[in-house]
Motif scaffolding. Structure first.
Motif, PDB file in Angstrom:
ATOM      1  N   GLY A 403      50.460  27.933  31.123  1.00 35.48           N
ATOM      2  CA  GLY A 403      50.028  29.267  30.727  1.00 35.48           C
ATOM      3  C   GLY A 403      50.780  30.377  31.431  1.00 35.48           C
ATOM      4  N   TYR A 404      51.329  30.073  32.606  1.00 37.46           N
ATOM      5  CA  TYR A 404      52.024  31.092  33.392  1.00 37.46           C
ATOM      6  C   TYR A 404      53.505  31.228  33.036  1.00 37.46           C
ATOM      7  CZ  TYR A 404      48.326  32.439  36.607  1.00 37.46           C
ATOM      8  OH  TYR A 404      47.178  32.985  37.151  1.00 37.46           O
ATOM      9  N   VAL A 405      54.054  30.315  32.257  1.00 35.18           N
ATOM     10  CA  VAL A 405      55.459  30.417  31.868  1.00 35.18           C
ATOM     11  C   VAL A 405      55.652  31.660  31.004  1.00 35.18           C
ATOM     12  CG1 VAL A 405      57.346  29.340  30.578  1.00 35.18           C
ATOM     13  CG2 VAL A 405      55.822  27.938  31.985  1.00 35.18           C
ATOM     14  N   PRO A 504      53.570  37.967  38.812  1.00 37.17           N
ATOM     15  CA  PRO A 504      52.771  38.665  37.807  1.00 37.17           C
ATOM     16  C   PRO A 504      52.587  37.770  36.586  1.00 37.17           C
ATOM     17  CG  PRO A 504      55.008  39.513  37.867  1.00 37.17           C
ATOM     18  CD  PRO A 504      54.874  38.590  39.042  1.00 37.17           C
ATOM     19  N   ALA A 505      51.416  37.850  36.003  1.00 39.38           N
ATOM     20  CA  ALA A 505      51.110  36.983  34.860  1.00 39.38           C
ATOM     21  C   ALA A 505      50.400  37.787  33.794  1.00 39.38           C
ATOM     22  CB  ALA A 505      50.247  35.802  35.306  1.00 39.38           C
ATOM     23  N   PRO A 506      51.175  38.443  32.908  1.00 34.04           N
ATOM     24  CA  PRO A 506      50.520  39.261  31.851  1.00 34.04           C
ATOM     25  C   PRO A 506      49.708  38.448  30.857  1.00 34.04           C
ATOM     26  CG  PRO A 506      52.879  39.063  31.466  1.00 34.04           C
ATOM     27  CD  PRO A 506      52.625  38.485  32.825  1.00 34.04           C
ATOM     28  N   TYR A 507      50.030  37.143  30.726  1.00 36.64           N
ATOM     29  CA  TYR A 507      49.300  36.299  29.779  1.00 36.64           C
ATOM     30  C   TYR A 507      48.771  35.043  30.463  1.00 36.64           C
ATOM     31  CZ  TYR A 507      51.839  39.354  26.591  1.00 36.64           C
ATOM     32  OH  TYR A 507      52.344  40.461  25.955  1.00 36.64           O
ATOM     33  N   ALA A 508      48.157  35.251  31.605  1.00 40.08           N
ATOM     34  CA  ALA A 508      47.604  34.116  32.356  1.00 40.08           C
ATOM     35  C   ALA A 508      46.529  33.419  31.524  1.00 40.08           C
ATOM     36  CB  ALA A 508      47.001  34.614  33.660  1.00 40.08           C
ATOM     37  N   PRO A 509      46.377  32.121  31.673  1.00 43.88           N
ATOM     38  CA  PRO A 509      45.309  31.399  30.964  1.00 43.88           C
ATOM     39  C   PRO A 509      43.935  31.905  31.401  1.00 43.88           C
ATOM     40  CG  PRO A 509      46.318  30.001  32.633  1.00 43.88           C
ATOM     41  CD  PRO A 509      47.163  31.236  32.540  1.00 43.88           C
ATOM     42  N   LEU A 510      42.964  31.679  30.558  1.00 44.07           N
ATOM     43  CA  LEU A 510      41.602  32.165  30.804  1.00 44.07           C
ATOM     44  C   LEU A 510      40.746  31.017  31.326  1.00 44.07           C
ATOM     45  CD1 LEU A 510      41.202  34.212  27.503  1.00 44.07           C
ATOM     46  CD2 LEU A 510      42.120  35.002  29.702  1.00 44.07           C
ATOM     47  N   LEU A 511      39.932  31.295  32.340  1.00 44.00           N
ATOM     48  CA  LEU A 511      39.017  30.302  32.880  1.00 44.00           C
ATOM     49  C   LEU A 511      37.590  30.744  32.638  1.00 44.00           C
ATOM     50  CD1 LEU A 511      40.731  29.477  36.321  1.00 44.00           C
ATOM     51  CD2 LEU A 511      40.675  28.046  34.271  1.00 44.00           C
ATOM     52  N   ASN A 512      36.773  29.808  32.192  1.00 48.14           N
ATOM     53  CA  ASN A 512      35.380  30.138  31.903  1.00 48.14           C
ATOM     54  C   ASN A 512      34.468  29.062  32.457  1.00 48.14           C
ATOM     55  OD1 ASN A 512      33.112  31.390  30.796  1.00 48.14           O
ATOM     56  ND2 ASN A 512      33.331  30.336  28.841  1.00 48.14           N
TER      57      ASN A 512
END
Length: 512
Positions: A403-405, A504-512
């Motif tokens: 997700g961080y790529v 910086p991670a503009p589109y980091a994965p989401l954790l729930n």
């Protein structure tokens, strides 16, 4: 032919049913012509008005007794459950019914099954004939119809609950009255004498604040409510199934609270038989749960053998000792919802962490393809098992790194690789681990008490049983979250340069 007590949450309507002594014939199929009747709505209202005049609901119509239990001399004269079973075909067995006090002085002590003599591993404790086992096949009288209902994903639990509720209205005419009286006595309570949280008040549910189990309970309760709201429609669509009770429209005969109590009572004692037809897979077995205690490490299970359901014990027992069975690989959240207890030595206990790729990421489709190639989904559920937190974190990391790529050329390199390989820079790894650490901290902050406060609370011998079992659950959740946080912190310490700033991670994965 083994049995597991694991349950699925039911969210579908239940079919009306008849007593086993008047089984359905093949011809008794469900008609949907009523849907085309323009007068259907007015007919329903008319029958409801008539029933308000003719039906009076009392506490005797509930499957689970009211707030105060009164035992009449007539009830005592009927004899106990085991005597009734012997009278109706139960062969000699090696168990007795004993009782232990309830935490509520208004309620009678609850029964439990104990060894009547010394037992050795491999002994048959009891063998209940199928004539004393309640299944959809027996209730509906025809396996074809029962399989039709289960194939359409209608609720077996609601079917069984509604059947026993109607049977109780028959009073002494019902063959099942002694068994129903035993279920009333148990009141849906498990081995800790605590009801399922599906029957708890809002104040009592607050004991679970911060735990995802609270949302599961509310969702399950909504599913039961949806089933109840559909019962009248089913009654009109299949009136032939209700010839035994021609005036008793379900929602007129039973309030929602009564139906929910009955549903929970059945849920606490239903057994999931293995290697049997669909019509027999959910069974109510007298002498089975909740009279049998549960153990997550036990190997003994109720099994369908020939024309009976039997229990072969997996360990030695002394005479008078409570007999335990395995209830399937269920986490403590499910044990609490289904049976009103938790097991502190449960090897199947787990937490759920949901991770999702960011759909706003311009490279979302490529990342989704890579995830699927490696057996993961765009929204992936990770299970954190007690004692195996490091393993769970290691399983999450490749997914989160993906997700961080952000660089296009790096993404092409990932696509061309054969495994879940992502280029890992110190700043990316720090960003991934920081996100995980913040996630676990946020979950811990959602609980109103700390782990040490829970530990202190559980030392109070006067702690209310519902508060105690809820505190046990959240304490075990916090232990797993703290262990995950510690694993993450240890990984951060192993980075080549712990002072490096996260990427910086503009589109980091989401954790729930």
């Amino acid at each position: 032919m083994e049995a597991s007590c694991s349950l699925r949450s039911s969210k579908f309507i239940s079919p009306p049913i008849r007593p086993p002594h008047h089984p359905l014939s093949i011809a008794s199929t469900i008609s949907i012509s009523v849907i085309r009747d323009p007068n259907f709505g007015s007919s329903l209202r008319l029958v409801r008005r008539k029933n308000r005049l003719s039906i009076r609901v009392s506490s005797s119509d509930t499957l689970v007794a009211g707030s105060r239990e009164v035992v009449s001399k007539k009830e005592e004269d009927l004899g106990d459950l085991k005597s009734w079973m012997h009278k109706n075909g139960l062969p000699p067995c090696k168990v007795i019914l004993k009782e232990k006090p309830s935490h509520n002085a208004k309620h009678r002590p609850i029964h439990y099954v104990a060894a009547s003599e010394d037992l050795q591993a491999g002994d048959v404790a009891f063998s209940v004939p199928n004539s004393l086992v309640v299944t959809l096949e027996r209730v509906l009288g025809n396996e074809t119809i029962a399989e039709l209902l289960t194939t359409n994903k209608l609720s077996e639990l609601a079917c069984l609950a509604l059947y026993l509720m109607y049977e109780k209205k028959q009073g002494k005419k019902s063959f099942w009255l002694p068994y129903i009286r035993e279920l009333d006595r148990q009141r849906g309570r498990g081995q800790l004498a605590v009801e399922s949280p599906l029957l708890w008040s809002e104040t009592e549910l607050a004991y679970l604040t911060g735990s995802p189990t609270k949302a599961e309970i509310l969702e399950r309760a909504e599913g039961i409510k949806r089933e109840y709201n559909e019962l009248d429609t089913v009654w009109f669509m299949a009136g032939s199934l209700f010839q035994q009770y021609p005036y008793d429209i379900p929602t007129e005969a039973f309030t929602f609270e009564i139906f929910k109590q009955a549903f929970v009572a059945v849920q606490s004692c239903v057994v999931h038989l293995q290697k049997v037809s669909l019509a027999r897979r959910f069974a109510l077995v007298p002498l089975g749960p909740p009279l049998l205690a549960y153990s997550s490490k036990c190997k003994a299970m109720l099994a369908a053998v020939d024309d009976a359901v039997q229990l072969v014990v997996d360990r030695p027992y002394n005479a008078g000792e409570s007999i335990v069975v395995w209830c399937g690989p269920q986490p403590n959240s499910k044990l609490l919802i289904n049976y009103g207890f938790v097991d502190e030595d449960n090897p199947y206990d787990r937490l759920v962490v949901e991770a999702a790729l960011n759909t706003e990421d311009p490279q979302y489709q490529d990342k989704r393809m890579v995830a699927q190639r490696n057996g993961k989904l765009s929204v992936q559920v990770f299970h954190v098992h007690a004692g195996r937190e490091k393993e769970a974190i290691s399983d999450m990391l490749p997914y989160l790194r993906l997700g961080y790529v952000s660089d296009t050329s790096e993404m092409q390199s990932v696509i061309s690789s054969l495994g879940p390989i992502c280029p890992v820079s110190p700043c990316m790894e720090r960003a991934v681990l920081d996100q995980l650490a913040d996630y676990f901290k946020a979950r811990l902050a959602g609980y109103p008490t700390t782990l040490s406060e829970d530990e202190a609370m559980l030392t109070d011998s006067n702690l209310h049983p519902k508060k105690r079992v809820a505190t046990q659950l959240v304490r075990m959740e916090k232990k797993m979250l703290n262990a995950c946080l510690q694993v993450t912190a240890d990984m951060i310490k192993l980075l080549p340069d712990v002072t490096v700033s996260p990427c910086p991670a503009p589109y980091a994965p989401l954790l729930n």
